[in-house]
Write a protein that holds these residues in place. Structure first.
Motif, short mmCIF file in Angstrom:
data_model
loop_
_atom_site.label_atom_id
_atom_site.label_comp_id
_atom_site.label_asym_id
_atom_site.label_seq_id
_atom_site.Cartn_x
_atom_site.Cartn_y
_atom_site.Cartn_z
N GLN A 118 0.85 -1.19 0.00
CA GLN A 118 0.00 0.00 0.00
C GLN A 118 0.89 1.24 0.00
OE1 GLN A 118 -3.44 -0.21 -0.13
NE2 GLN A 118 -3.14 -2.43 -0.27
N VAL A 119 0.33 2.38 -0.45
CA VAL A 119 1.10 3.61 -0.52
C VAL A 119 0.30 4.75 0.12
CG1 VAL A 119 0.26 4.13 -2.84
CG2 VAL A 119 2.36 5.19 -2.02
N GLN A 120 0.99 5.57 0.89
CA GLN A 120 0.36 6.72 1.54
C GLN A 120 1.26 7.93 1.38
OE1 GLN A 120 -0.39 6.19 5.70
NE2 GLN A 120 -1.48 8.13 5.94
N THR A 121 0.67 9.05 0.97
CA THR A 121 1.43 10.30 0.83
C THR A 121 1.70 10.88 2.21
OG1 THR A 121 0.34 10.71 -1.30
CG2 THR A 121 1.48 12.56 -0.27
N SER A 122 2.98 11.10 2.53
CA SER A 122 3.35 11.58 3.86
C SER A 122 3.83 13.03 3.87
CB SER A 122 4.45 10.69 4.46
OG SER A 122 5.59 10.66 3.62
N THR A 123 4.44 13.49 2.79
CA THR A 123 4.91 14.88 2.72
C THR A 123 4.70 15.42 1.30
OG1 THR A 123 7.18 14.22 2.14
CG2 THR A 123 6.70 14.55 4.48
N VAL A 124 4.50 16.73 1.21
CA VAL A 124 4.44 17.43 -0.07
C VAL A 124 5.31 18.68 0.07
CG1 VAL A 124 3.02 18.56 -1.80
CG2 VAL A 124 2.09 16.62 -0.51
N THR A 125 6.39 18.72 -0.70
CA THR A 125 7.30 19.86 -0.68
C THR A 125 7.11 20.67 -1.96
OG1 THR A 125 8.94 18.54 0.53
CG2 THR A 125 9.72 20.59 -0.50
N THR A 126 6.82 21.95 -1.81
CA THR A 126 6.69 22.87 -2.93
C THR A 126 7.96 23.71 -3.01
OG1 THR A 126 4.29 22.97 -2.70
CG2 THR A 126 5.34 24.72 -3.97
N ILE A 127 8.63 23.70 -4.16
CA ILE A 127 9.94 24.33 -4.29
C ILE A 127 9.84 25.62 -5.10
CG2 ILE A 127 12.31 24.04 -5.12
CD1 ILE A 127 11.86 21.00 -4.87
#
Length: 277
Positions: A118-127
């Motif tokens: 299974q996959v879960q999104t843990s972080t989102v970095t906007t650059i």
């Protein structure tokens, strides 16, 4: 298995070279005709397609290249996924950093946790990038297709600059945390003088040995002493491939071998193994 010779070239910063072979492991499934990133973890390979394709991670058998699983990360969009990176804690990062039409004002990196298929999104970095690297309208002036994660930082390596070839890649550092982050310019790494051979299309980092690999369609550079604050002191080992297929994905299998994938060209799309020792 077919093999391709690697021809050693001397670079100013190059202390030594080794002979090796690029070996064809297998063909890749048609579902990943534009394999742009590659990561070896949990005993399998992961890859993805780039812009214009679905938001899917594909798991592959590393020995046969066969499709083993499809993963659908939640709440993320494939604007232009170009690379995969592995954190020392096992986090898998998707680098949504492609900018080949120079229209983007920010780039994104998604951190994923993979457990029990299974996959879960843990972080989102906007650059974001400093003003000097953007147009008057705030659009980023270069294209990027390569990223690694090292000790809590992302390192991005430029491919082209407003469609003008430069014989080096520029390096930027970004804090690998959620939220909006400003990139820091680190400097440049000299590569070679042939345009189509030296545009960086992928990168990989081996955490236990500290080895960094940079990939182009024609070459791979190995850096064993990467230091973002002393780029003028690093040493490079360069491998040149016989063919110039569109190689875009690279990942370490172990300290001595790397997997490399290519996009489909003339009916072929192959997974390679490169022995560096």
């Amino acid at each position: 298995m077919r093999t391709f010779k690697l021809l050693p070239l001397v670079l100013v910063l190059l202390p030594s070279l080794s002979w090796s072979q690029l070996t064809v492991v297998s063909e890749l499934p048609r579902e990943v005709e534009e394999s742009s990133g590659l990561a070896f973890m949990q005993s399998q390979l992961f890859t993805h397609n780039d812009s214009g394709n679905r938001d899917i991670l594909y798991g592959l058998d590393p020995d046969k290249g066969q499709l083993t699983i499809k993963l659908f990360p939640e709440d993320i969009y494939n604007e232009d996924w170009e690379d995969l990176a592995i954190g020392s804690d096992g986090t898998l990062y998707i680098a949504d950093v492609g900018n080949n039409d120079f229209s983007r004002k920010t780039l994104k990196v998604y951190g994923l946790k993979l457990t029990d298929q299974q996959v879960q999104t843990s972080t989102v970095t906007t650059i974001r990038f400093p003003e000097e690297y953007c147009s008057k309208k705030g659009k980023i002036r270069f294209d990027i297709e390569a990223l690694v994660h090292i000790e809590g930082k992302f390192y991005l390596f430029t491919k082209t600059y407003r469609n003008k070839f430069k014989d080096y890649t520029e390096v930027f550092e970004v804090n690998a945390v959620s939220g909006q982050q400003l990139a820091r310019y680190c400097g440049k790494i000299p590569l070679c003088g042939k345009e189509k051979n030296c545009k960086i299309t992928g990168a990989a980092f081996e955490h236990s040995s500290g080895q960094l690999a940079l990939l182009s369609h024609k070459n791979l550079w190995l850096i064993e002493d990467f230091d973002p604050d002393r780029l003028d002191k690093i040493s490079l080992r360069r491998y040149e491939f016989d063919d110039e297929s569109q190689k875009e994905g690279v990942t370490f299998r172990d300290q001595n071998n790397l997997y490399i994938s290519e996009e489909r060209n003339k009916g072929e799309q192959r997974l390679f193994l490169l022995q560096i020792r």
